[in-house]
Design an enzyme around this catalytic site. Sequence first.
Site, PDB file in Angstrom:
ATOM      1  N   HIS A  52       0.849  -1.191   0.000  1.00  0.00           N
ATOM      2  CA  HIS A  52       0.000   0.000   0.000  1.00  0.00           C
ATOM      3  C   HIS A  52       0.886   1.243   0.000  1.00  0.00           C
ATOM      4  CE1 HIS A  52      -3.735   2.255   0.702  1.00  0.00           C
ATOM      5  NE2 HIS A  52      -3.014   3.012   1.522  1.00  0.00           N
ATOM      6  N   ALA A  53       0.725   2.126  -0.981  1.00  0.00           N
ATOM      7  CA  ALA A  53       1.600   3.288  -1.131  1.00  0.00           C
ATOM      8  C   ALA A  53       1.473   4.233   0.059  1.00  0.00           C
ATOM      9  CB  ALA A  53       1.265   4.027  -2.419  1.00  0.00           C
ATOM     10  N   HIS A  82       0.479  11.913  -5.935  1.00  0.00           N
ATOM     11  CA  HIS A  82      -0.239  12.015  -4.657  1.00  0.00           C
ATOM     12  C   HIS A  82       0.718  11.832  -3.481  1.00  0.00           C
ATOM     13  CE1 HIS A  82      -3.519  11.387  -1.713  1.00  0.00           C
ATOM     14  NE2 HIS A  82      -2.703  10.477  -1.211  1.00  0.00           N
ATOM     15  N   GLU A  83       1.547  10.802  -3.544  1.00  0.00           N
ATOM     16  CA  GLU A  83       2.463  10.535  -2.434  1.00  0.00           C
ATOM     17  C   GLU A  83       3.524  11.627  -2.305  1.00  0.00           C
ATOM     18  OE1 GLU A  83       1.752   8.418  -0.261  1.00  0.00           O
ATOM     19  OE2 GLU A  83       0.186   7.370  -1.381  1.00  0.00           O
ATOM     20  N   HIS A  86       2.426  14.500  -0.216  1.00  0.00           N
ATOM     21  CA  HIS A  86       2.648  14.326   1.223  1.00  0.00           C
ATOM     22  C   HIS A  86       4.078  14.716   1.593  1.00  0.00           C
ATOM     23  CE1 HIS A  86      -1.143  12.436   2.229  1.00  0.00           C
ATOM     24  NE2 HIS A  86      -0.972  11.480   1.335  1.00  0.00           N
ATOM     25  N   GLU A 110      -4.348  14.981   2.245  1.00  0.00           N
ATOM     26  CA  GLU A 110      -4.787  14.103   1.166  1.00  0.00           C
ATOM     27  C   GLU A 110      -5.074  14.878  -0.112  1.00  0.00           C
ATOM     28  OE1 GLU A 110      -4.569  10.930   1.433  1.00  0.00           O
ATOM     29  OE2 GLU A 110      -4.086  11.003   3.572  1.00  0.00           O
ATOM     30  N   TRP A 182     -25.023  -0.535   8.342  1.00  0.00           N
ATOM     31  CA  TRP A 182     -24.053  -0.290   7.265  1.00  0.00           C
ATOM     32  C   TRP A 182     -24.736  -0.276   5.907  1.00  0.00           C
ATOM     33  CZ3 TRP A 182     -19.257   1.264   6.168  1.00  0.00           C
ATOM     34  CH2 TRP A 182     -18.659   0.858   4.977  1.00  0.00           C
ATOM     35  N   ARG A 186     -25.366   2.568   3.014  1.00  0.00           N
ATOM     36  CA  ARG A 186     -24.938   2.343   1.633  1.00  0.00           C
ATOM     37  C   ARG A 186     -26.093   2.625   0.665  1.00  0.00           C
ATOM     38  NH1 ARG A 186     -20.475  -1.004   0.713  1.00  0.00           N
ATOM     39  NH2 ARG A 186     -20.646  -0.191  -1.406  1.00  0.00           N
ATOM     40  N   HIS A 210     -10.127   1.015   6.831  1.00  0.00           N
ATOM     41  CA  HIS A 210     -10.255   2.106   7.790  1.00  0.00           C
ATOM     42  C   HIS A 210     -11.238   1.786   8.907  1.00  0.00           C
ATOM     43  CE1 HIS A 210      -8.498   3.797   4.175  1.00  0.00           C
ATOM     44  NE2 HIS A 210      -8.039   4.789   4.891  1.00  0.00           N
ATOM     45  N   ARG A 219     -11.319  12.700   6.195  1.00  0.00           N
ATOM     46  CA  ARG A 219     -10.247  13.416   5.503  1.00  0.00           C
ATOM     47  C   ARG A 219     -10.316  13.215   3.992  1.00  0.00           C
ATOM     48  NH1 ARG A 219      -5.362   9.967   8.078  1.00  0.00           N
ATOM     49  NH2 ARG A 219      -6.803  10.063   9.816  1.00  0.00           N
ATOM     50  N   TYR A 220     -10.718  12.023   3.575  1.00  0.00           N
ATOM     51  CA  TYR A 220     -10.771  11.731   2.140  1.00  0.00           C
ATOM     52  C   TYR A 220     -11.981  12.402   1.490  1.00  0.00           C
ATOM     53  CZ  TYR A 220      -7.419   8.234   3.690  1.00  0.00           C
ATOM     54  OH  TYR A 220      -6.345   7.616   4.274  1.00  0.00           O
TER      55      TYR A 220
END
Length: 313
Positions: A52-53, A82-83, A86, A110, A182, A186, A210, A219-220
């Site tokens: 996972h990056a 994206h990375e 950061h 993010e 849940w 959805r 998560h 945050r996303y």
Amino acid sequence: LSQRLVSRGYTPEKMVRAGEDFFSSLGFAPLPETFWQRSMLSQPQGRNVVCHASAWNLDGADDLRIKMCTKVNANHFYTVYHELGHNYYQRAYKGQSPLFRSGANSGFHEAIGDMIALSITPEYLRQIGLIEQMPPKDQDLGLLMRQALDKVAFLPFGLLLDQWRWQVFAGEIAPEDYNTAWWALRHKYQGLRPATPREATHFDPGSKFHIANNVSYTRYFIAHILQFQLHEAACKIAGWNPAQPLHRCSIYHSKAAGKKFADLLAAGAAKPWPETLAAFTGSTAIDGQALLNYFAPLSEYLEAQNATRQCGW
């Protein structure tokens, strides 16, 4: 784009070098040599790693690193930007007190890299030699649809995940109702139902990292709105003509946008986030209008195509 990257001889390192070049074009200092020595840009042979990056600053100063099993394809090309967002953010606020070495709010960290990735336009790809000619504007709908299926379709899920978590923490959802609640969320926000019958003994929320690892997801959701607001503001600083489509704007080589951008990053969390946002965009509020502006051509097309259809659930 994936085929172009392969045919042009791109490697994982060359993809990261391209990302570094973008930030350098804005006026940022190159990444330290230790970044290239200590980062994991490809999966090591002979051992398993978490692929996972992720981006790291190990000393609160200049020990920046990426950990990523990079593949030479379009998806990872965007992920690299994206990375790196950061990493450049981490380095920019290193002068702040340790208490303030963070994003202005959780969504900023993010949003930064994704905002830069919005400048990966056809014109930018032509400038760095990945395409020879600019495609005609009537071919933009495919590009916008691909982005919308990623960024717009994400928004309802990004919202509901923490709504479920908060209701669990507040005791509003009992353990025996975890799965039912849940799927109710959805359906409410995404219009989705499970493909097979689900029982109270099932725990479908736990399939999301998560949820299982107790990581906030808001945050996303914020970032998927904020990145467009920051992109539009950066384009205006760079001298973008508002008569042109926002999705065709790239701030590559704009020192003016880079200077204001550097100031935003350097502030870290030292000020209330609305002040940091206002210094860059002129507004203290997170606003979805830039997202609507970005996808306006696609929205107009879809409205015409669906004029005789009943949409929704």
